[in-house]
Design an enzyme around this catalytic site. Sequence first.
Site, PDB file in Angstrom:
ATOM      1  N   CYS A 157       0.833  -1.202   0.000  1.00 35.87           N
ATOM      2  CA  CYS A 157       0.000   0.000   0.000  1.00 35.87           C
ATOM      3  C   CYS A 157       0.868   1.253   0.000  1.00 35.87           C
ATOM      4  CB  CYS A 157      -0.936  -0.014   1.210  1.00 35.87           C
ATOM      5  SG  CYS A 157      -1.899   1.495   1.364  1.00 35.87           S
ATOM      6  N   CYS A 161      -0.490   4.133   2.275  1.00 32.88           N
ATOM      7  CA  CYS A 161      -0.271   3.902   3.709  1.00 32.88           C
ATOM      8  C   CYS A 161       1.204   4.074   4.077  1.00 32.88           C
ATOM      9  CB  CYS A 161      -0.673   2.488   4.124  1.00 32.88           C
ATOM     10  SG  CYS A 161      -2.109   1.818   3.316  1.00 32.88           S
ATOM     11  N   ASP A 162       2.097   3.511   3.264  1.00 31.38           N
ATOM     12  CA  ASP A 162       3.492   3.399   3.692  1.00 31.38           C
ATOM     13  C   ASP A 162       4.480   4.282   2.923  1.00 31.38           C
ATOM     14  OD1 ASP A 162       2.709   1.522   5.579  1.00 31.38           O
ATOM     15  OD2 ASP A 162       2.842  -0.127   4.142  1.00 31.38           O
TER      16      ASP A 162
END
Length: 314
Positions: free
Chosen positions: A134, A137-138
Site C-alpha cells: 500500500c 499507507c506506507d
Amino acid sequence: MSKIYDVLIIGAGPAGLSAGIYAGRARLHTLIIEKLRDGGQIVNTAEIENYPGCLEEESGMTLIERMSKQAERFGAEKTYDDIVEVDLSGEIKKIKGTRDEYQGKTVIIATGSSPRPIGCPGEKEYAGKGVSYCATCDGPFFEGLEVYVVGGGDTAVEEALFLTKYAKKVNIVHRRDQLRAAKAIQEKAKANEKIHFIWDSVVEEIKGEGGILNEIVLKNVKTGELKSLKADEGDMTFGLFGFIGFVPQTEIFEGKIEMENGYIKTDENMRTNIPGVFAAGDVRAKSLRQVVTAAADGAIAAVQAEKYLESKEK
Ligand code: NAP
C-alpha cells in the site's frame, strides 16, 4: 440471531456500498457487513482520475467516505464482523461471523480481493519492515529513500508515480519488457525522471539485517542471472512494494457456489447459481475491475435482489 434482513451485503467496498445505496433507496431492510474498514482496495489509492465525475484530486478514502454516508442516508445498516461461515442453500440465508450471526432473504457478496503476495523467501519476514502492498499507507516512510515496485499493471505504475512524491528513486521491476498498464499511465511514468525500469526480472529473495529490509535478489528471467541490490550507503534501508495483482476473497464460498478460477460466476444480472444470492465487484468473474464497474455491479445486484424478493411475495 432474530432479525431477518431483506438484503445482507458482505463487504463495504464500492460494490457493497453501491448495493447498499440502491437497496436502502428501495426501502429494503439492508445490512452491510464489513470485516475491517470501509472501502476495500480503493482506499489504498491516493488519486482516482477515471471514476466519472472525479475531476479534482479525489482519493479512494474521500470517495468511499461519501459512498458510506450515502448508503447510511438511505437507511442501510452497517456492522463490522469477519464472516467465517455461510449457509446459502435455504430460503433464509445464514451467515456466521466471529462476533454474531445474521439472516437474510437475499445475499450480495461483495468481498473483493486482496493483494497477491510476491511469493519469495523473506517476504513474510519483512512485511511491514520495508515490504508493503500500500503506497498511500506506507509511502511517507520512504521519504528520501529508494523504492522498488514489483509489477507492470495499472496498480504498479500508478503507485510508482505516487511514490515519486517521497522516494528519491523508484525502480519498477517487471517480469516482461512491456508494461500491462494503460497507455496514459505508462506515458506519465516514462516521462518521470525519478522512475526507472528493471525489465524481465522477478524478485527471487528479500533479505535484511536487524529486522530491517536492506537487500533484494532479482533474477533475470531471460538469462537466469541473479543480481543482488543493496540499500545505498547511509540509507540503511529501502522500500519494496508488491503490486502483482489481486486474489479474490472467496475461501468461505468454496464448494458452495459456482466459481471460475476462484472468482464467483454470475450472469449479467449479478445472479449466482444460487437463487437469492448475488455477487458484485472484484470478487466476480469479469473482464474489467474498476471502481466504476464495481459500483455498477452493486447497483444491478441490489435491483435484482429487490426483483427476487418481489417474485417471492407474489
Ligand atoms: P494486473 O492488471 O493483474 O497486473 C498485475 C501485474 O503484475 C502484471 O504486470 C503482471 O505481469 C505482474 N505479475 C503477476 N503475477 C506476477 C508474479 N507472480 N511475479 C511477477 N509479476 C507478476 O493487476 P493490477 O495492476 O493490480 O490491476 C488489477 C485490476 O485493477 C486491473 O483490471 C486494472 O486495470 C485495474 N486497475 C485500474 C486502475 C485505473 O484504472 N486507474 C488502477 C489500478 C488498477 P504480466 O503483465 O506479465 O502479466
